[in-house]
Design an enzyme around this catalytic site. Structure first.
Site, mmCIF file in Angstrom:
data_model
loop_
_atom_site.group_PDB
_atom_site.id
_atom_site.type_symbol
_atom_site.label_atom_id
_atom_site.label_comp_id
_atom_site.label_asym_id
_atom_site.label_seq_id
_atom_site.Cartn_x
_atom_site.Cartn_y
_atom_site.Cartn_z
ATOM 1 N N GLY A 90 -79.245 14.259 99.016
ATOM 2 C CA GLY A 90 -78.797 14.439 97.687
ATOM 3 C C GLY A 90 -78.714 13.104 96.515
ATOM 4 O O GLY A 90 -78.197 13.478 95.291
ATOM 5 N N TRP A 136 -81.063 11.534 94.815
ATOM 6 C CA TRP A 136 -81.968 11.787 93.688
ATOM 7 C C TRP A 136 -81.179 12.444 92.688
ATOM 8 O O TRP A 136 -81.022 12.434 91.606
ATOM 9 C CB TRP A 136 -83.233 12.198 94.047
ATOM 10 C CG TRP A 136 -84.074 11.325 94.456
ATOM 11 C CD1 TRP A 136 -83.808 9.928 95.261
ATOM 12 C CD2 TRP A 136 -85.588 10.926 94.262
ATOM 13 N NE1 TRP A 136 -84.904 9.455 95.581
ATOM 14 C CE2 TRP A 136 -85.989 9.769 95.020
ATOM 15 C CE3 TRP A 136 -86.292 11.941 93.852
ATOM 16 C CZ2 TRP A 136 -87.440 9.359 94.844
ATOM 17 C CZ3 TRP A 136 -87.732 11.510 93.711
ATOM 18 C CH2 TRP A 136 -88.251 10.179 94.389
ATOM 19 N N ASP A 138 -83.717 22.756 98.949
ATOM 20 C CA ASP A 138 -84.020 22.134 100.308
ATOM 21 C C ASP A 138 -84.208 23.429 101.091
ATOM 22 O O ASP A 138 -83.350 24.372 101.075
ATOM 23 C CB ASP A 138 -83.104 21.204 100.635
ATOM 24 C CG ASP A 138 -83.737 20.095 101.567
ATOM 25 O OD1 ASP A 138 -83.922 19.112 101.210
ATOM 26 O OD2 ASP A 138 -83.783 20.551 102.881
ATOM 27 N N ASP A 152 -87.085 27.683 100.200
ATOM 28 C CA ASP A 152 -88.671 27.113 100.585
ATOM 29 C C ASP A 152 -89.460 27.192 99.481
ATOM 30 O O ASP A 152 -89.728 28.189 98.832
ATOM 31 C CB ASP A 152 -89.218 27.597 101.636
ATOM 32 C CG ASP A 152 -90.530 27.317 102.117
ATOM 33 O OD1 ASP A 152 -91.156 26.304 101.392
ATOM 34 O OD2 ASP A 152 -91.202 27.878 102.963
ATOM 35 N N ASP A 186 -88.880 13.491 96.855
ATOM 36 C CA ASP A 186 -88.970 12.217 97.897
ATOM 37 C C ASP A 186 -89.148 12.809 99.423
ATOM 38 O O ASP A 186 -88.829 12.309 100.355
ATOM 39 C CB ASP A 186 -87.476 11.665 97.769
ATOM 40 C CG ASP A 186 -87.625 10.257 98.670
ATOM 41 O OD1 ASP A 186 -88.626 9.419 98.672
ATOM 42 O OD2 ASP A 186 -86.469 9.945 98.935
ATOM 43 N N LYS A 246 -93.294 10.785 96.313
ATOM 44 C CA LYS A 246 -93.512 10.071 97.167
ATOM 45 C C LYS A 246 -94.797 10.302 97.825
ATOM 46 O O LYS A 246 -95.194 11.309 98.242
ATOM 47 C CB LYS A 246 -92.346 9.883 98.137
ATOM 48 C CG LYS A 246 -92.749 8.749 99.624
ATOM 49 C CD LYS A 246 -91.321 8.430 100.216
ATOM 50 C CE LYS A 246 -91.031 9.680 101.103
ATOM 51 N NZ LYS A 246 -89.737 9.459 101.721
#
Length: 246
Positions: free
Chosen positions: A85, A87, A113, A129, A153, A193
């Site tokens: 959490g 970010w 998530d 999802d 990320d 990322k």
């Protein structure tokens, strides 16, 4: 068990700065001991604890936003794979999701998530999802419209094989980009990322076809010995316009 060994240099008060040394323990591998020692002495880990962030990764998005300024007050933000959490915490403050700045527009932060995530003040957290068929519609419904920023990320589970891990995280990033194409407002930003390694050429091509500007950067908070970097794609052209330009 740890001890504190003086290091060279002194603080502003003339006291010696201390480095935490982790003693070996029965049953613990050397690699685990070294990782623990690095964590205890990592300045970003220490700052995260002091400033109330859920992990050092929070400083990566802080530094990226300081450079590119995509988390604006009033923005609607989606954080894919948001656990734990950090970010989301940064985004809440930057987009004014808590309406703490009365003279600024109020933003929205939505974290999704696969696993449950502890509530974050100012953010909506959903267990979802993002690859599900109806995920884009659900997200836009929760946001009340398209997103201004989609950020990720996420990293695929490590296999221990560098090449395999690289391919997995690139595939995950490409999936996140496709999701962003479905939920982003024109002019929006995608941040994710990736791992350096060669297979990201296809990802870069896809992003350049859909965004006005694509930058690749390794923020200071990213460890020097890590192959991770971040792609920041700004100025989303929209599905129709991207197709016309290709």
């Amino acid at each position: 068990m740890t001890d504190k060994t003086p290091t060279k240099g002194t603080s502003g008060r003339g006291q010696r700065e201390l480095r935490v040394r982790v003693k070996s323990a029965k049953g613990r591998k050397l690699s685990s001991t070294l990782w623990l020692e690095r964590q205890l002495n990592d300045p970003y880990v220490i700052r995260a604890k002091k400033e109330g962030y859920r992990g050092r990764a929070a400083f990566k998005i802080l530094e990226l936003d300081d450079k590119y300024g995509f988390l604006k007050p009033g923005a609607r933000v989606v954080d894919l794979g948001c656990a734990p959490g950090g970010w989301c915490q940064v985004a809440v403050g930057r987009v004014n999701a808590l309406a703490e700045r009365k003279n600024k527009p109020v933003g929205t932060v939505l974290g999704v998530d696969l696993q449950e995530v502890e509530p974050i003040a100012g953010a909506q957290i959903h267990q979802l999802d993002f690859l599900a068929d109806d995920a884009d519609a659900l997200v836009k419904g929760w946001l009340g419209g398209p997103a201004d920023v989609v950020m990720s990320d996420m990293a695929a589970a490590a296999s221990g094989h560098k090449g395999t891990d690289h391919l997995r995280i690139i595939a995950l990033c490409e999936a996140a980009a496709q999701f962003a194409f479905d939920v982003l407002e024109e002019g929006g930003t995608f941040v994710a990322k990736v791992l350096a390694g060669g297979a990201e050429i296809g990802l870069q091509t896809m992003l350049k076809q859909n965004f006005d500007k694509v930058a690749n950067v390794k923020p200071p908070a990213s460890r020097a010995d890590s192959s991770e970097k971040f792609v920041v794609a700004m100025g989303y052209r929209g599905r129709g316009k991207a197709a016309q330009d290709t």
